[in-house]
Motif scaffolding. Structure first.
Motif, PDB file in Angstrom:
ATOM      1  N   ASP A  80       0.847  -1.186   0.000  1.00 42.67           N
ATOM      2  CA  ASP A  80       0.000   0.000   0.000  1.00 42.67           C
ATOM      3  C   ASP A  80       0.883   1.236   0.000  1.00 42.67           C
ATOM      4  N   PHE A  81       0.606   2.129  -0.921  1.00 44.28           N
ATOM      5  CA  PHE A  81       1.276   3.420  -0.978  1.00 44.28           C
ATOM      6  C   PHE A  81       0.261   4.464  -0.540  1.00 44.28           C
ATOM      7  N   HIS A  82       0.640   5.274   0.437  1.00 42.66           N
ATOM      8  CA  HIS A  82      -0.253   6.287   1.001  1.00 42.66           C
ATOM      9  C   HIS A  82       0.241   7.667   0.571  1.00 42.66           C
ATOM     10  N   PHE A  83      -0.638   8.405  -0.071  1.00 44.66           N
ATOM     11  CA  PHE A  83      -0.305   9.750  -0.531  1.00 44.66           C
ATOM     12  C   PHE A  83      -1.174  10.762   0.190  1.00 44.66           C
ATOM     13  N   TYR A  84      -0.638  11.974   0.348  1.00 44.23           N
ATOM     14  CA  TYR A  84      -1.328  13.037   1.048  1.00 44.23           C
ATOM     15  C   TYR A  84      -1.732  14.161   0.099  1.00 44.23           C
ATOM     16  N   ASP A  85      -1.547  13.908  -1.200  1.00 45.54           N
ATOM     17  CA  ASP A  85      -1.875  14.885  -2.232  1.00 45.54           C
ATOM     18  C   ASP A  85      -2.588  14.157  -3.371  1.00 45.54           C
TER      19      ASP A  85
END
Length: 89
Positions: A53-58
């Motif tokens: 899982d890759f978590h992005f904030y944008d």
């Protein structure tokens, strides 16, 4: 910024074409070159046995990454149901 509710999760399974060590190295190198080092402000990741899982904030970053990898978006609700299933079993 960086709170769990602010994240957009892209799940990339350990299967073609990302079932080879070389491809994961290339993907992580590209991700780091594009978004910087993993941190609580740009992106982070969490590997498991079946996927990463890759978590992005944008939103822009998440969309670019999803287009690059063909990964699937996982909402917080889907992640919560999956986690609950792990604890119940």
């Amino acid at each position: 910024m960086g709170a769990l509710t602010d994240t957009i999760t892209i799940r990339v399974p350990w299967q073609d074409p990302y079932d080879k060590d070389f491809m994961w190295n290339e993907l992580l190198a590209w991700t780091t070159e594009t978004y910087g080092l993993p941190s609580g402000s740009n992106w982070s990741y969490h590997p498991t046995h079946d996927y990463m899982d890759f978590h992005f904030y944008d939103e822009h970053y998440a969309t670019m990454f999803q287009l690059k990898t063909g990964g699937e978006r996982w909402s917080l609700e889907e992640q919560a149901v999956e986690l609950l299933g792990v604890y119940v079993s």
